[in-house]
Design a protein around this motif. Structure first.
Motif, mmCIF file in Angstrom:
data_model
loop_
_atom_site.group_PDB
_atom_site.id
_atom_site.type_symbol
_atom_site.label_atom_id
_atom_site.label_comp_id
_atom_site.label_asym_id
_atom_site.label_seq_id
_atom_site.Cartn_x
_atom_site.Cartn_y
_atom_site.Cartn_z
ATOM 1 N N TYR A 18 2.906 10.014 -0.833
ATOM 2 C CA TYR A 18 3.074 9.761 -2.267
ATOM 3 C C TYR A 18 3.599 8.348 -2.487
ATOM 4 N N GLU A 19 4.600 7.958 -1.732
ATOM 5 C CA GLU A 19 5.175 6.607 -1.863
ATOM 6 C C GLU A 19 4.148 5.541 -1.499
ATOM 7 N N ALA A 20 3.400 5.752 -0.417
ATOM 8 C CA ALA A 20 2.416 4.766 0.036
ATOM 9 C C ALA A 20 1.264 4.626 -0.950
ATOM 10 N N ASN A 21 0.926 5.673 -1.655
ATOM 11 C CA ASN A 21 -0.206 5.625 -2.576
ATOM 12 C C ASN A 21 0.247 5.408 -4.015
ATOM 13 N N VAL A 22 0.913 6.367 -4.591
ATOM 14 C CA VAL A 22 1.301 6.300 -6.000
ATOM 15 C C VAL A 22 2.409 5.272 -6.226
ATOM 16 N N GLY A 23 3.450 5.326 -5.420
ATOM 17 C CA GLY A 23 4.568 4.379 -5.574
ATOM 18 C C GLY A 23 4.125 2.938 -5.415
ATOM 19 N N PHE A 24 3.256 2.700 -4.458
ATOM 20 C CA PHE A 24 2.756 1.342 -4.214
ATOM 21 C C PHE A 24 1.971 0.830 -5.419
ATOM 22 N N ILE B 196 -8.197 -3.324 -7.908
ATOM 23 C CA ILE B 196 -8.640 -2.114 -7.218
ATOM 24 C C ILE B 196 -7.664 -1.827 -6.091
ATOM 25 N N TRP B 197 -7.224 -0.592 -6.005
ATOM 26 C CA TRP B 197 -6.355 -0.180 -4.910
ATOM 27 C C TRP B 197 -7.197 0.662 -3.952
ATOM 28 N N ALA B 198 -7.610 0.067 -2.825
ATOM 29 C CA ALA B 198 -8.397 0.770 -1.814
ATOM 30 C C ALA B 198 -7.561 1.001 -0.560
ATOM 31 N N GLN B 199 -6.271 0.811 -0.694
ATOM 32 C CA GLN B 199 -5.369 1.046 0.418
ATOM 33 C C GLN B 199 -4.835 2.466 0.308
ATOM 34 N N GLY B 200 -4.151 2.904 1.308
ATOM 35 C CA GLY B 200 -3.519 4.208 1.163
ATOM 36 C C GLY B 200 -3.216 4.869 2.479
ATOM 37 N N TRP C 242 0.228 -8.888 1.996
ATOM 38 C CA TRP C 242 1.297 -8.072 1.420
ATOM 39 C C TRP C 242 2.405 -7.938 2.461
ATOM 40 N N THR C 243 3.599 -8.411 2.114
ATOM 41 C CA THR C 243 4.734 -8.351 3.043
ATOM 42 C C THR C 243 5.750 -7.295 2.641
ATOM 43 N N GLY C 244 5.541 -6.673 1.489
ATOM 44 C CA GLY C 244 6.497 -5.699 0.993
ATOM 45 C C GLY C 244 7.446 -6.273 -0.047
#
Length: 146
Positions: free
Chosen positions: A123-129, A100-104, A76-78
Motif C-alpha cells: 500500500y505504501e509503495a503504490n498508493v502512498g508513493f 503516469i505511475w507505472a511503478q509499484g 528517484w532517491t526518496g
C-alpha cells in the motif's frame, strides 16, 4: 561581456539538440509526459508510445542505468525536494502535461495465508508513493493547469 539574446538562444538550442535531439523551440512547446517506473517493462512501453506520438518524455527510475536513450531520465532517491529540484533542471521552463505511475510493488499470496505487513508495504509503495509524488509535483507547480 554580456552575451546577447541570439547568442544565448543559439547556445540553448545547441544544448537542446545535443540532449534531446530537438530544437529549443520544439522542446519548449511539445507535450511532456512524466513516467514513474519508466525503466520497467510496462514503463518502457509507455515511454516508447509517447515518444512515437511526438511527446517529450521524462522517465523516473530508482537506478542510474537508463535502458532507453530516447527518454530523459531523473532518478528517484526518496527525497521529494531533491526530486523536484532535479526535475526542474530538466523541465527548463516547461510544465508536465501528463503523469503516469507505472511503478509499484506486488504481493502473491491468498486469503488463507497472507502477510499483513507485506500488504501494508505494498500500500505504501503504490498508493502512498503516488500521493506523495503528486503532492510534491503540485506543491512545486510543475504540472500544467489542463
Amino acid at each position: 561581456m554580456i552575451p546577447r539574446i541570439p547568442q544565448i538562444y543559439q547556445c540553448l538550442n545547441h544544448l537542446a539538440k545535443e540532449a534531446c535531439n530537438v530544437s529549443l523551440c520544439d522542446l519548449l512547446t511539445m507535450r511532456l509526459a512524466l513516467v514513474f517506473g519508466g525503466s520497467g517493462s510496462i514503463g518502457q512501453s509507455i515511454c516508447e508510445n509517447f515518444t512515437e506520438q511526438g511527446s517529450r518524455v521524462i522517465g523516473v527510475r530508482r537506478t542510474n542505468n537508463p535502458r532507453n536513450e530516447i527518454v530523459e531520465w531523473v532518478t528517484w532517491t526518496g527525497d521529494d525536494k531533491q526530486f523536484c529540484q532535479n526535475l526542474k533542471e530538466l523541465l527548463i521552463e516547461s510544465k508536465i502535461d501528463c503523469v503516469i505511475w507505472a511503478q509499484g510493488m506486488n504481493c502473491n499470496d491468498d486469503i488463507d495465508d497472507f502477510d499483513i505487513t507485506k500488504h501494508l508495504q505494498m500500500y505504501e509503495a503504490n498508493v502512498g508513493f503516488i500521493l506523495r509524488t503528486l503532492h510534491a509535483l503540485r506543491k512545486d507547480n510543475l504540472l500544467t493547469k489542463n
